[in-house]
Design an enzyme around this catalytic site. Structure first.
Site, PDB file in Angstrom:
ATOM      1  N   HIS A 199      -8.708   2.140  -5.471  1.00 54.25           N
ATOM      2  CA  HIS A 199      -7.853   1.256  -4.672  1.00 54.25           C
ATOM      3  C   HIS A 199      -6.395   1.648  -4.857  1.00 54.25           C
ATOM      4  O   HIS A 199      -5.973   1.980  -5.977  1.00 54.25           O
ATOM      5  CB  HIS A 199      -8.009  -0.199  -5.111  1.00 54.25           C
ATOM      6  N   TYR A 204       0.800  -1.231   0.000  1.00 52.52           N
ATOM      7  CA  TYR A 204       0.000   0.000   0.000  1.00 52.52           C
ATOM      8  C   TYR A 204       0.836   1.287   0.000  1.00 52.52           C
ATOM      9  O   TYR A 204       0.278   2.378  -0.098  1.00 52.52           O
ATOM     10  CB  TYR A 204      -0.962  -0.009   1.201  1.00 52.52           C
TER      11      TYR A 204
HETATM   12  C1  DQA Z   1      -7.642  -1.915  -1.035  1.00 45.88           C
HETATM   13  C2  DQA Z   1      -7.671  -3.316  -1.652  1.00 45.88           C
HETATM   14  C3  DQA Z   1      -8.556  -4.250  -0.848  1.00 45.88           C
HETATM   15  O1  DQA Z   1      -8.536  -5.555  -1.424  1.00 45.88           O
HETATM   16  C4  DQA Z   1      -8.083  -4.356   0.575  1.00 45.88           C
HETATM   17  O2  DQA Z   1      -8.995  -5.129   1.334  1.00 45.88           O
HETATM   18  C5  DQA Z   1      -7.822  -3.036   1.205  1.00 45.88           C
HETATM   19  C6  DQA Z   1      -7.232  -1.956   0.423  1.00 45.88           C
HETATM   20  C7  DQA Z   1      -6.668  -0.976  -1.766  1.00 45.88           C
HETATM   21  O3  DQA Z   1      -6.784   0.226  -1.610  1.00 45.88           O
HETATM   22  O4  DQA Z   1      -5.776  -1.457  -2.488  1.00 45.88           O
HETATM   23  O5  DQA Z   1      -8.026  -2.860   2.408  1.00 45.88           O
HETATM   24  O6  DQA Z   1      -8.939  -1.353  -1.147  1.00 45.88           O
END
Ligand code: DQA
Length: 147
Positions: free
Chosen positions: A101, A24
């Site tokens: 995302h 992330y």
């Molecule tokens: C997310 C991707 C999702 O699969 C995950 O559960 C997250 C973060 C992203 O920003 O990449 O919590 O939404």
């Protein structure tokens, strides 16, 4: 017309920067908010940026966006993959909804390959880290200006 873009964030995004940074990134949620604010301001919009770990709260905010926002940028996080209730709330909106995302869920575990949110979203931005939010704000601004 309101020129407020709601930017709503689901569970665990409060831990951005320390949570699996190899996936992330190292930007915190406060950093992301600052980026969104700057991008929106440059485009003549303001933002209402929020995060919650609670499904019902997220749904309340989606409902609030129905009348208070000109567009919604939503990172549903894990609830995107699980919540029919969130999908139902999104279906009540007529404003543009941009699913956002940080990572590219389609390139990760199979259970992340689809979201319920996508069924109600106007479009999707994923895989660009914090930059996904900037791109989503740009899309939200552009779409909300369409008659
Ligand atoms: C997310 C991707 C999702 O699969 C995950 O559960 C997250 C973060 C992203 O920003 O990449 O919590 O939404």
């Amino acid at each position: 017309m309101s020129k407020i873009i709601f930017v709503l964030n689901g569970p665990n995004l409060n831990l951005l920067g320390v949570r699996e940074p190899h996936i992330y990134g190292s930007a915190t949620l406060a950093d992301v908010e600052a980026m969104c604010l700057a991008k929106a301001k440059a485009l003549g919009f303001s933002i209402d940026f929020r995060q919650t770990n609670h499904e019902g709260v997220l749904i309340d905010w989606v409902q609030e966006a129905r009348t208070a926002a000109c567009a919604l940028v939503l990172n549903p996080a894990g609830y995107g993959h699980t919540s029919i209730a969130l999908l139902d709330a999104l279906k009540s909106l007529t404003i543009p909804v941009i699913e956002c995302h940080l990572s590219n869920p389609a390139a990760r575990e199979a259970f992340r390959h689809s979201t319920y949110v996508a069924l109600a979203a106007t479009g999707l931005v994923s895989g660009f880290g914090a930059k996904s939010y900037e791109l989503a704000i740009e899309a939200a601004a552009t779409l909300s200006l369409k008659p």
